[in-house]
Write a protein that holds these residues in place. Structure first.
Motif, PDB file in Angstrom:
ATOM      1  N   THR A   1       0.827  -1.209   0.000  1.00  0.00           N
ATOM      2  CA  THR A   1       0.000   0.000   0.000  1.00  0.00           C
ATOM      3  C   THR A   1       0.862   1.260   0.000  1.00  0.00           C
ATOM      4  O   THR A   1       0.574   2.227  -0.722  1.00  0.00           O
ATOM      5  CB  THR A   1      -0.921  -0.003   1.232  1.00  0.00           C
ATOM      6  OG1 THR A   1      -1.719  -1.186   1.211  1.00  0.00           O
ATOM      7  CG2 THR A   1      -1.821   1.208   1.241  1.00  0.00           C
ATOM      8  N   LEU A   2       1.912   1.265   0.798  1.00  0.00           N
ATOM      9  CA  LEU A   2       2.796   2.431   0.849  1.00  0.00           C
ATOM     10  C   LEU A   2       3.466   2.671  -0.499  1.00  0.00           C
ATOM     11  O   LEU A   2       3.594   3.819  -0.948  1.00  0.00           O
ATOM     12  CB  LEU A   2       3.843   2.238   1.950  1.00  0.00           C
ATOM     13  CG  LEU A   2       3.318   2.316   3.390  1.00  0.00           C
ATOM     14  CD1 LEU A   2       4.376   1.842   4.369  1.00  0.00           C
ATOM     15  CD2 LEU A   2       2.878   3.736   3.720  1.00  0.00           C
ATOM     16  N   VAL A   3       3.917   1.611  -1.140  1.00  0.00           N
ATOM     17  CA  VAL A   3       4.524   1.756  -2.466  1.00  0.00           C
ATOM     18  C   VAL A   3       3.510   2.335  -3.443  1.00  0.00           C
ATOM     19  O   VAL A   3       3.819   3.233  -4.248  1.00  0.00           O
ATOM     20  CB  VAL A   3       5.061   0.400  -2.959  1.00  0.00           C
ATOM     21  CG1 VAL A   3       5.472   0.496  -4.428  1.00  0.00           C
ATOM     22  CG2 VAL A   3       6.248  -0.043  -2.115  1.00  0.00           C
ATOM     23  N   MET A   4       2.262   1.823  -3.405  1.00  0.00           N
ATOM     24  CA  MET A   4       1.228   2.328  -4.302  1.00  0.00           C
ATOM     25  C   MET A   4       0.966   3.817  -4.078  1.00  0.00           C
ATOM     26  O   MET A   4       0.826   4.587  -5.041  1.00  0.00           O
ATOM     27  CB  MET A   4      -0.073   1.545  -4.099  1.00  0.00           C
ATOM     28  CG  MET A   4      -0.041   0.111  -4.602  1.00  0.00           C
ATOM     29  SD  MET A   4      -1.564  -0.791  -4.190  1.00  0.00           S
ATOM     30  CE  MET A   4      -2.776   0.129  -5.159  1.00  0.00           C
ATOM     31  N   THR A   5       0.887   4.232  -2.816  1.00  0.00           N
ATOM     32  CA  THR A   5       0.592   5.639  -2.539  1.00  0.00           C
ATOM     33  C   THR A   5       1.733   6.546  -2.972  1.00  0.00           C
ATOM     34  O   THR A   5       1.501   7.658  -3.466  1.00  0.00           O
ATOM     35  CB  THR A   5       0.319   5.845  -1.042  1.00  0.00           C
ATOM     36  OG1 THR A   5       1.434   5.374  -0.279  1.00  0.00           O
ATOM     37  CG2 THR A   5      -0.932   5.087  -0.607  1.00  0.00           C
ATOM     38  N   VAL A   6       2.967   6.097  -2.796  1.00  0.00           N
ATOM     39  CA  VAL A   6       4.103   6.939  -3.193  1.00  0.00           C
ATOM     40  C   VAL A   6       4.203   7.040  -4.707  1.00  0.00           C
ATOM     41  O   VAL A   6       4.386   8.137  -5.267  1.00  0.00           O
ATOM     42  CB  VAL A   6       5.419   6.388  -2.593  1.00  0.00           C
ATOM     43  CG1 VAL A   6       6.621   7.142  -3.165  1.00  0.00           C
ATOM     44  CG2 VAL A   6       5.396   6.511  -1.080  1.00  0.00           C
ATOM     45  N   LEU A   7       4.072   5.910  -5.403  1.00  0.00           N
ATOM     46  CA  LEU A   7       4.182   5.949  -6.861  1.00  0.00           C
ATOM     47  C   LEU A   7       3.051   6.753  -7.484  1.00  0.00           C
ATOM     48  O   LEU A   7       3.210   7.331  -8.574  1.00  0.00           O
ATOM     49  CB  LEU A   7       4.175   4.518  -7.415  1.00  0.00           C
ATOM     50  CG  LEU A   7       5.410   3.675  -7.097  1.00  0.00           C
ATOM     51  CD1 LEU A   7       5.265   2.272  -7.671  1.00  0.00           C
ATOM     52  CD2 LEU A   7       6.685   4.332  -7.623  1.00  0.00           C
ATOM     53  N   ASP A   8       1.898   6.801  -6.814  1.00  0.00           N
ATOM     54  CA  ASP A   8       0.788   7.583  -7.341  1.00  0.00           C
ATOM     55  C   ASP A   8       1.036   9.088  -7.218  1.00  0.00           C
ATOM     56  O   ASP A   8       0.292   9.887  -7.790  1.00  0.00           O
ATOM     57  CB  ASP A   8      -0.498   7.208  -6.592  1.00  0.00           C
ATOM     58  CG  ASP A   8      -1.735   7.861  -7.179  1.00  0.00           C
ATOM     59  OD1 ASP A   8      -1.975   7.654  -8.387  1.00  0.00           O
ATOM     60  OD2 ASP A   8      -2.432   8.578  -6.443  1.00  0.00           O
ATOM     61  N   ARG A   9       2.074   9.468  -6.481  1.00  0.00           N
ATOM     62  CA  ARG A   9       2.351  10.890  -6.234  1.00  0.00           C
ATOM     63  C   ARG A   9       3.496  11.415  -7.097  1.00  0.00           C
ATOM     64  O   ARG A   9       4.143  12.390  -6.736  1.00  0.00           O
ATOM     65  CB  ARG A   9       2.666  11.089  -4.751  1.00  0.00           C
ATOM     66  CG  ARG A   9       1.538  10.698  -3.814  1.00  0.00           C
ATOM     67  CD  ARG A   9       1.975  10.675  -2.375  1.00  0.00           C
ATOM     68  NE  ARG A   9       2.436  11.980  -1.929  1.00  0.00           N
ATOM     69  CZ  ARG A   9       3.077  12.186  -0.777  1.00  0.00           C
ATOM     70  NH1 ARG A   9       3.355  11.161   0.011  1.00  0.00           N
ATOM     71  NH2 ARG A   9       3.459  13.397  -0.431  1.00  0.00           N
ATOM     72  N   ARG A  10       3.750  10.752  -8.210  1.00  0.00           N
ATOM     73  CA  ARG A  10       4.857  11.207  -9.065  1.00  0.00           C
ATOM     74  C   ARG A  10       4.687  12.684  -9.455  1.00  0.00           C
ATOM     75  O   ARG A  10       5.637  13.452  -9.404  1.00  0.00           O
ATOM     76  CB  ARG A  10       4.931  10.345 -10.328  1.00  0.00           C
ATOM     77  CG  ARG A  10       5.427   8.927 -10.115  1.00  0.00           C
ATOM     78  CD  ARG A  10       5.684   8.269 -11.456  1.00  0.00           C
ATOM     79  NE  ARG A  10       6.067   6.881 -11.316  1.00  0.00           N
ATOM     80  CZ  ARG A  10       5.204   5.862 -11.388  1.00  0.00           C
ATOM     81  NH1 ARG A  10       3.915   6.116 -11.572  1.00  0.00           N
ATOM     82  NH2 ARG A  10       5.608   4.621 -11.263  1.00  0.00           N
TER      83      ARG A  10
END
Length: 821
Positions: free
Chosen positions: A719-728
């Motif tokens: 989940t953390l990886v998904m949230t960070v990558l979504d913030r490019r």
């Protein structure tokens, strides 16, 4: 159009679905592994060993049936017996007289002592189906024995100690030793009498006449014996050999059913959150589709098609490690002796299809629920909400979340007033309700955590202040990251610290309750009454007591929710005065000074669970299932460290296979006479050995914590990886307005620290709310949480959170520049 959009999204933007794929794959792994264990427990069977050549076997039910209520409220629970249940020997004649029966043989197995060694004894008639042949001499007559032991010779006399004491027998014959251990055969009548269970036999083996099938013979024998016994054929005959298979069924169905149900709920719950996060991250895309005329129904069909493209493949991939996990878990249980070695793992398509189906249903439902709002609101409003998070709480989720939180608090209050397993059972509801509340109130909880934990960040520099502001304005994103961390901390802490708390109380009670100077653990069949007398008369020994260790079944619970609980028991050979010299059970009520026939002393917590007081009678089941109602003459506090039930061995001997004492506890100096009786230990070494035995339970709790906590940890990282990558784009914008990479990375780390600390604190609070009433009911003490162990949990969660955000953030920033290059 919707199908084409879904296929294009999966084909050209696979990164948007990687997190969903991983979550559904892990969920399918958990569901399939637990389902395989459950199916193995339900279908558990193994070939018979002793009765392999006895086509039809008559035996008692090796399980105790406990009925509560009546009519529509009637319920029945089944519990494996601690020792073998036996049948009346009058069934031998009934079974042997049916048409088609060539012969019927009464079978008994019991231990006897030969000098310092243990010998397994049977009736000679059992050789009709076990196949032993005489190598010398003849079959035994009354007062004679056939031996399979080194050095045995026909005509000599040998002394064997049985339940009736030592007796001399003439050796009438010898048999080649095929079993490895010394074995003795008496006449069938002598064997029944010497076994210590007069008029009772282990089983009756019925051999068919020529041309009679097993099924036909079974039906005729069943009609003859009626409801006084069970009739077994095929692999079902293994159930007549003892409760070993029943214990395996109970363990596996408990793991696959009870724990598997919780694990499945957690897995599906976490996977649903990940799917919802994935859908929410594409809110801008759906808003644009709405703006160009896409209908709400088309949006929902697109999301459903995406789920059908991703979920079946994720489920199919997940069942492969699920099979491997079930196989490893099953093998570990075998290696630790928890299940029979002859039992095989059952793997069919049912749990695999169920796991894939669960993944698909979870993806469809969570996707549909997440898509309801973006598919229904006006296009302009959808575009606005895709850029700025909606602050108004949901009118369905919020009341449900508040109700779950209130329910958890109410259950915690109820659990604090309960005792024994009642408290433990209610505690499970506490952790589930609080977890549900965290999930439903996630955005509100996240805003509260951001406000609370963000206060110290405001004065820690620009990066920390920006991290606090981001967390407040993106509460839904923060909530999706907090929830799996809370899951990992809550479940892992509850399972692991439950054991550390029980272990600590047990060790304390042993330290205070064992006053014996030395303890002899008898080998083989156990110590004879003469051995206890020899220990008491040894030089330097002032007191000696023999303890026959076993378990009894006690009805516990209240109202219609009652069941049989297995409780450790000790049968005393020796005087109450000598017992007081070697044990201090911490008597709370009554007195054990005159413990006699038909009387019993019980652990105080067990007495509370069974709703009995000193002076009353307690209805319990002896190890072989026999019902009895002894009078409670005392209750004591140190049952976990000693034994939870204490009674005279004379009341216990007829209900166990071996009537010999398992241990001899002595006061005074150790002498050579004691070492000759078995393994001699001082009190500290004995307590350490008992701690090693409890390590199996610690391992079981550790595995369950690893399965749940490990899954939740992976889900949190995902989940953390998904949230960070979504913030490019957000991170790139920060670079465009002049922020350095170091400043952006510092902000990301502060956000990760805030999220993980919030998850750790909330998860720990849920674990405490669960452990405090649970341990108060089970042990009467507060939970014991080893600081280093808890620190490793918290440190692991913190490291996971920092790594799962820093690595994808660094990848997102790679190649970026203030000019946007």
């Amino acid at each position: 159009m919707p199908n084409g959009l879904a296929r294009a999204a999966v084909r050209f933007k696979p990164s948007a679905f990687v997190g969903t794929f991983v979550a559904l794959m892990m969920a399918a792994m958990i569901v399939s592994a637990c389902g395989i264990l459950l199916e193995t427990g339900v279908r558990a069977s193994m070939p018979p060993t002793r009765y392999a050549d006895a086509p039809v076997v008559v035996a008692a039910d090796q399980r105790a049936h406990f009925v509560t209520g009546s009519g529509d409220s009637r319920s029945e629970s089944v519990t494996p017996l601690p020792d073998r249940a036996r049948i009346d020997d009058s069934l031998l004649a009934k079974a042997g007289a049916v048409p088609g029966a060539r012969t019927a043989v009464a079978d008994v197995t019991f231990p006897v002592r030969s000098g310092a060694g243990s010998v397994t004894a049977h009736g000679w008639g059992s050789t009709a189906f076990t196949g032993e042949k005489l190598t010398a001499g003849r079959a035994p007559k009354p007062g004679e024995v056939v031996l399979a032991a080194p050095g045995a010779s026909v005509g000599e006399r040998t002394t064997l100690t049985t339940a009736d004491g030592p007796r001399d027998f003439r050796v009438s014959g010898t048999v080649k030793n095929r079993q490895g251990a010394p074995t003795a055969w008496f006449t069938d009548a002598d064997a029944v009498r010497l076994s210590g269970h007069p008029g009772r036999v282990d089983a009756v083996a019925v051999l068919p006449a020529k041309g009679v099938t097993d099924a036909v013979l079974k039906a005729r024998v069943a009609d003859a014996v009626g409801d006084r016994a069970l009739v077994h054929t095929g692999d079902d005959r293994s159930a007549a050999e003892g409760a070993e298979l029943a214990y395996a069924e109970e363990l596996l169905t408990g793991l696959g059913g009870s724990f598997g149900g919780i694990a499945t709920m957690v897995a599906m719950f976490t996977a649903a959150g990940t799917v919802a996060l994935s859908v929410g991250q594409r809110a801008r895309e759906y808003a644009l589709l709405r703006a160009i005329g896409t209908t709400p129904r088309q949006i929902r069909r697109t999301i459903a098609t995406e789920a059908l493209l991703v979920a079946p493949l994720a489920g199919a991939v997940g069942v492969l490690p699920g099979i491997a996990l079930a196989d490893w878990w099953f093998g570990q249980l075998k290696d630790r002796g928890a299940i029979p070695g002859a039992l095989d793992l059952s793997v069919s398509f049912i749990p695999l299809v169920a796991a894939i189906g669960a993944a698909v249903v979870t993806a469809l439902l969570s996707g549909y629920l997440a898509a309801r709002r973006p598919s229904r609101i006006r296009p302009g409003q959808a575009l606005a909400e895709s850029s700025v998070e909606r602050l108004r709480p949901g009118w369905i989720r919020t009341p449900l979340g508040i109700a779950a939180a209130v329910g958890g608090c109410v259950l915690a209050g109820i659990a604090s007033s309960l005792t024994g397993d009642d408290a433990a059972n209610v505690a499970l509801g506490i952790v589930m309700l609080f977890m549900l509340a965290v999930a439903l109130l996630g955005p509100l909880v996240a805003r509260g955590c951001a406000a609370l934990f963000g206060l110290p960040l405001r004065g820690a520099g620009a990066s920390a202040s920006l991290a606090a502001a981001n967390s407040r304005t993106n509460a839904r994103r923060m909530a999706s990251a907090i929830t799996p961390i809370v899951l990992a901390m809550a479940f892992s802490s509850t399972l692991v610290f439950m054991h550390t708390s029980e272990d600590r109380v047990t060790a304390d009670q042993q330290r205070e309750g064992i006053t014996a100077d030395h303890i002899v653990t008898a080998s083989g069949a156990g110590a004879t009454p003469a051995g206890v007398t020899k220990a008491a008369e040894a030089p330097g020994v002032t007191s000696a007591v023999g303890l026959l260790k076993t378990s009894v079944l006690v009805p516990v619970g209240s109202g219609g929710d009652r069941w049989l609980e297995s409780a450790s028991a000790q049968g005393i050979t020796g005087s109450p005065r000598d017992l007081a010299e070697v044990q201090d059970p911490g008597v709370r009520t009554g007195s054990m000074a005159s413990l006699g026939k038909g009387e019993i002393a019980v652990d105080a917590k067990l007495a509370d669970s069974a709703n009995v007081k000193t002076g009353e009678r307690i209805a319990l089941r002896m190890p072989d299932g026999t019902k009895t109602s002894p009078k409670v003459v005392a209750t004591y506090d140190r049952g976990m460290g000693l034994s939870r039930v204490t009674l005279p061995s004379s009341d216990l001997k007829q209900h166990v296979t071996s009537s010999f004492s398992s241990e001899i506890w002595t006061k005074g100096k150790a002498t050579q006479a004691l070492t000759a009786l078995g393994t001699l230990q001082d009190r500290d070494a004995y307590a350490t050995a008992q701690s090693t035995d409890r390590a199996v339970n610690a391992w079981a709790n550790g595995v369950m914590a690893a399965v749940l906590g490990g899954f939740a940890a992976i889900a949190a990282a995902n989940t953390l990886v998904m949230t960070v990558l979504d913030r490019r784009r957000e991170l790139g914008t920060l670079r465009l307005i002049g922020s350095t990479r170091r400043q952006v990375m510092r902000m990301v780390r502060w956000e990760a620290l805030l999220v993980t600390c919030a998850g750790i604190v909330i998860g720990s609070a849920i674990a405490l709310a669960t452990l405090i009433p649970m341990m108060n009911g089970l042990t009467g003490e507060s939970p014991y949480i080893p600081p280093l162990l808890y620190g490793s949990f918290a440190g692991g969660a913190l490291a996971l959170g920092l790594a799962a955000t820093a690595l994808p953030a660094r990848a997102a920033l790679r190649g970026s520049s203030p000019s946007g290059g």
